[in-house]
Design a protein around this motif. Structure first.
Motif, PDB file in Angstrom:
ATOM      1  N   ASP A 205     -24.512  34.011  24.176  1.00  0.00           N
ATOM      2  CA  ASP A 205     -25.512  33.314  25.003  1.00  0.00           C
ATOM      3  C   ASP A 205     -25.067  33.297  26.463  1.00  0.00           C
ATOM      4  O   ASP A 205     -23.894  33.515  26.782  1.00  0.00           O
ATOM      5  CB  ASP A 205     -25.673  31.855  24.535  1.00  0.00           C
ATOM      6  N   GLN A 206     -26.017  33.042  27.336  1.00  0.00           N
ATOM      7  CA  GLN A 206     -25.705  32.999  28.768  1.00  0.00           C
ATOM      8  C   GLN A 206     -26.093  31.619  29.281  1.00  0.00           C
ATOM      9  O   GLN A 206     -27.182  31.121  28.982  1.00  0.00           O
ATOM     10  CB  GLN A 206     -26.489  34.107  29.477  1.00  0.00           C
ATOM     11  N   VAL A 207     -25.174  30.989  30.009  1.00  0.00           N
ATOM     12  CA  VAL A 207     -25.378  29.574  30.338  1.00  0.00           C
ATOM     13  C   VAL A 207     -25.298  29.354  31.853  1.00  0.00           C
ATOM     14  O   VAL A 207     -24.242  29.573  32.461  1.00  0.00           O
ATOM     15  CB  VAL A 207     -24.322  28.688  29.636  1.00  0.00           C
ATOM     16  N   PHE A 208     -26.411  28.947  32.440  1.00  0.00           N
ATOM     17  CA  PHE A 208     -26.402  28.547  33.848  1.00  0.00           C
ATOM     18  C   PHE A 208     -26.032  27.064  33.920  1.00  0.00           C
ATOM     19  O   PHE A 208     -26.741  26.218  33.357  1.00  0.00           O
ATOM     20  CB  PHE A 208     -27.787  28.722  34.484  1.00  0.00           C
ATOM     21  N   LEU A 209     -24.928  26.757  34.573  1.00  0.00           N
ATOM     22  CA  LEU A 209     -24.493  25.368  34.770  1.00  0.00           C
ATOM     23  C   LEU A 209     -24.819  24.998  36.207  1.00  0.00           C
ATOM     24  O   LEU A 209     -24.407  25.705  37.136  1.00  0.00           O
ATOM     25  CB  LEU A 209     -22.998  25.261  34.506  1.00  0.00           C
ATOM     26  N   HIS A 210     -25.571  23.920  36.387  1.00  0.00           N
ATOM     27  CA  HIS A 210     -26.073  23.621  37.731  1.00  0.00           C
ATOM     28  C   HIS A 210     -25.300  22.477  38.397  1.00  0.00           C
ATOM     29  O   HIS A 210     -25.169  21.383  37.820  1.00  0.00           O
ATOM     30  CB  HIS A 210     -27.560  23.242  37.673  1.00  0.00           C
TER      31      HIS A 210
ATOM     32  N   VAL B 109     -17.574  24.848  32.320  1.00  0.00           N
ATOM     33  CA  VAL B 109     -17.378  26.306  32.336  1.00  0.00           C
ATOM     34  C   VAL B 109     -16.417  26.740  31.230  1.00  0.00           C
ATOM     35  O   VAL B 109     -16.701  27.644  30.445  1.00  0.00           O
ATOM     36  CB  VAL B 109     -16.869  26.772  33.721  1.00  0.00           C
ATOM     37  N   GLY B 110     -15.263  26.075  31.153  1.00  0.00           N
ATOM     38  CA  GLY B 110     -14.246  26.461  30.171  1.00  0.00           C
ATOM     39  C   GLY B 110     -14.769  26.327  28.743  1.00  0.00           C
ATOM     40  O   GLY B 110     -14.493  27.175  27.885  1.00  0.00           O
TER      41      GLY B 110
ATOM     42  N   TRP C 285     -22.039  29.532  37.069  1.00  0.00           N
ATOM     43  CA  TRP C 285     -22.191  28.227  37.717  1.00  0.00           C
ATOM     44  C   TRP C 285     -22.991  28.392  39.008  1.00  0.00           C
ATOM     45  O   TRP C 285     -22.787  29.340  39.766  1.00  0.00           O
ATOM     46  CB  TRP C 285     -20.833  27.618  38.049  1.00  0.00           C
ATOM     47  N   ARG C 286     -23.886  27.451  39.222  1.00  0.00           N
ATOM     48  CA  ARG C 286     -24.773  27.574  40.381  1.00  0.00           C
ATOM     49  C   ARG C 286     -24.691  26.335  41.273  1.00  0.00           C
ATOM     50  O   ARG C 286     -24.870  25.205  40.812  1.00  0.00           O
ATOM     51  CB  ARG C 286     -26.204  27.750  39.868  1.00  0.00           C
TER      52      ARG C 286
ATOM     53  N   ASP D 129     -12.934  30.157  35.432  1.00  0.00           N
ATOM     54  CA  ASP D 129     -13.335  30.995  34.299  1.00  0.00           C
ATOM     55  C   ASP D 129     -14.817  31.380  34.312  1.00  0.00           C
ATOM     56  O   ASP D 129     -15.310  31.958  33.345  1.00  0.00           O
ATOM     57  CB  ASP D 129     -13.032  30.264  32.983  1.00  0.00           C
ATOM     58  N   ALA D 130     -15.530  31.013  35.365  1.00  0.00           N
ATOM     59  CA  ALA D 130     -16.954  31.370  35.411  1.00  0.00           C
ATOM     60  C   ALA D 130     -17.091  32.889  35.528  1.00  0.00           C
ATOM     61  O   ALA D 130     -16.305  33.532  36.220  1.00  0.00           O
ATOM     62  CB  ALA D 130     -17.621  30.689  36.599  1.00  0.00           C
ATOM     63  N   HIS D 131     -18.100  33.451  34.869  1.00  0.00           N
ATOM     64  CA  HIS D 131     -18.319  34.898  34.990  1.00  0.00           C
ATOM     65  C   HIS D 131     -18.974  35.222  36.325  1.00  0.00           C
ATOM     66  O   HIS D 131     -18.856  36.337  36.824  1.00  0.00           O
ATOM     67  CB  HIS D 131     -19.190  35.406  33.844  1.00  0.00           C
ATOM     68  N   ALA D 132     -19.712  34.265  36.858  1.00  0.00           N
ATOM     69  CA  ALA D 132     -20.307  34.476  38.188  1.00  0.00           C
ATOM     70  C   ALA D 132     -20.648  33.123  38.797  1.00  0.00           C
ATOM     71  O   ALA D 132     -20.839  32.128  38.089  1.00  0.00           O
ATOM     72  CB  ALA D 132     -21.573  35.320  38.070  1.00  0.00           C
ATOM     73  N   LEU D 133     -20.711  33.110  40.112  1.00  0.00           N
ATOM     74  CA  LEU D 133     -21.162  31.921  40.836  1.00  0.00           C
ATOM     75  C   LEU D 133     -22.450  32.307  41.568  1.00  0.00           C
ATOM     76  O   LEU D 133     -22.580  33.436  42.042  1.00  0.00           O
ATOM     77  CB  LEU D 133     -20.112  31.490  41.864  1.00  0.00           C
TER      78      LEU D 133
END
Ligand code: UDP
Length: 471
Positions: A131-136, A144-145, A156-157, A182-186
């Motif tokens: 799954d892909q998770v946008f954390l705001h 994230v971890g 993470w956004r 550990d975020a894959h992208a910001l």
């Protein structure tokens, strides 16, 4: 009450969106959605279901995504006030603002981590590997971890940012840095909002959007807008049309609520030009500055009325400063002379029914003559985009995203010095005095929103990022 709960959003009618899109965009959206792996759920996690810009975006984003067949879901974090006090401090810091000046040290990390550890237990029940998770925003960075441990992809956004790094941004980013490693992208709203160290991680820039079919932005005639405002006792008139709007779920409803209003005498007449700022009661929105600028430089040179409009002061669970800011505004208002006071109203709109709240904001923005957003700092002012979509002349400060939203005078006025009340008053008065120019500026502003700040552009950017991460 610590945990995560799912917000269920019904699919939205895709035609409500495509009616506003540029030619070819509908096909792009369908193609982009088809390329997403149907078993990879895209999660969004934030800290409030109603109120504030992030919730405003997530509801339509989830609704349109589902209509396009995308597996998108939304979780909201419930946490105690001491947690939100800390995350508010971080959020202020990221925006370059001091806030309550409290520490962000060891004790705060402990509270932050213990709350998110409890929320993570619920997260793990929902999220599956792949799954892909946008954390705001800062409230969710500590997840994230956990997302990564669940075998999912954390992105993470940050929705806020500062134009120039300062001691507050330094402290806030330092707090978050270890959680974000550990975020894959910001994702940032503007490129310069990213902290210097972000380059060690993948990142993207995606500006926020508004939903043209939402109760806040759907078409509303001037007659209906006036009727809504009359029914809410915000304008001194008899309703001449049913104050009806369409809810998120497609049903119709009456836009009627009982706001708390601080004013002298009766509501303004429908013919009185209206200057409007809609914001949370947050120090960075500078409601007191708008009041003073209006009192000193607009009221003496026009017959306009000012409305400062925000949510009910207890309405946003993670906004502990609101009561203080509202109180300061009331004190300042009481200190004005009677004549000026009678031209200024402070309005708190109940949030109990968010669709009704939004429809009333829509009516206010449609009825306004000039809309202002005099923030001292701003990630990206959705209220500014909303005003532009309604083809209104807009006066903002040239800070944060507002500089990008209002890049030049052709689409509004962005003032270089947010504290210069005279310049603010002059800009507002110029629009009040020149309706023809106001109309031209407003129409160009609306076209800018149609090109850049509607959901299609946003969703395609998110899908492209997720595709890049999964390749
Ligand atoms: N808003 C609202 N009711 C209110 C005050 C604000 O619906 O009483 C909405 C406003 O219309 C906008 C959002 O809250 O859509 C605020 O977003 P913005 O980006 O302007 O500021 P933020 O609150 O995220 O800092």
């Amino acid at each position: 009450m610590i945990g995560l709960r799912e917000v269920l959003v019904a699919p939205r009618k895709i035609a409500d969106l495509t009616a506003h899109l540029q030619p070819g965009q509908e096909r792009m959206l369908a193609a982009g959605s088809m390329r997403h792996h149907p078993e990879r759920t895209i999660w969004h996690v934030n800290s409030t279901e109603h109120g504030g810009g992030v919730a405003e975006m997530l509801r339509p984003m989830v609704g349109y995504s589902r209509a396009l067949g995308l597996p998108v879901r939304w979780l909201v974090l419930d946490a105690p006030p001491e947690f939100f006090e800390i995350t508010k401090r971080i959020d202020n810091g990221i925006s370059g603002v001091c806030g309550d000046g409290g520490p962000l040290g060891y004790a705060e990390h402990e509270v932050y981590q213990s709350v998110l550890a409890r929320a993570a237990a619920v997260l793990e029940e929902h999220v599956s590997p792949g799954d892909q998770v946008f954390l705001h925003d800062p409230q969710t960075a500590g997840l994230v971890g956990y997302v990564r441990r669940a075998g999912a992809v954390p992105v993470w956004r940050a929705h806020n940012g500062a134009d120039e790094p300062n001691q507050h941004t330094g402290v806030a980013w330092e707090f978050l840095r270890a959680y974000l490693r550990d975020a894959h992208a910001l994702v940032f709203t503007l490129p310069h909002f990213a902290p210097a160290w972000h380059k060690s991680l993948a990142s993207a820039v995606i500006p926020p959007f508004i939903d043209p079919a939402s109760p806040k932005n759907q078409p509303m005639s001037e007659r209906v807008a006036l009727s809504v405002l009359a029914r809410c006792d915000l304008i001194d008139a008899e309703p001449s049309a049913p104050p009806v709007f369409t809810r998120f779920d497609g049903t119709t409803a009456t836009a009627e609520l009982r706001p708390t209003v601080v004013r002298e005498g009766r509501p303004p007449s429908p013919d009185s030009p209206l200057v409007l700022q809609v914001s949370r009661w947050d120090a960075v929105k500078d409601m007191p500055g708008v009041m003073l600028g209006f009192a000193e430089h607009v009221a003496p040179r026009s017959d306009a009325t000012l409305m400062l409009v925000g949510p009910e002061v207890t309405g946003v669970a993670d906004d502990p400063e609101a009561a203080q800011v509202f109180d300061d505004c009331v004190k300042m208002w009481r200190a004005l002379d009677m004549e000026t006071r009678s031209r200024i109203q402070l309005v708190c709109l109940p949030m109990a029914d968010p669709d009704v709240n939004a429809a009333v904001v829509n009516a206010l923005q449609r009825h306004a003559t000039v809309i202002v957003q005099k923030s001292l700092s701003e990630g990206f002012g959705l209220t500014a985009t909303e005003a532009m979509w309604k083809a209104k002349p807009l006066v903002t400060s040239a800070v944060g995203g507002l500089r990008f939203q209002v890049p030049d005078l052709s689409v509004g006025t962005a003032l270089t010095d947010p504290l210069d009340l005279r310049a603010f008053g002059n800009a507002v008065t110029r629009y009040l005095a020149d309706p023809a120019n106001s109309r031209t500026v407003g129409e160009r502003a609306r076209a800018r929103v149609a090109e850049q700040f509607l959901p299609d552009t946003h969703l395609l950017a998110e899908l492209a990022l997720l595709r890049d991460l999964s390749e």
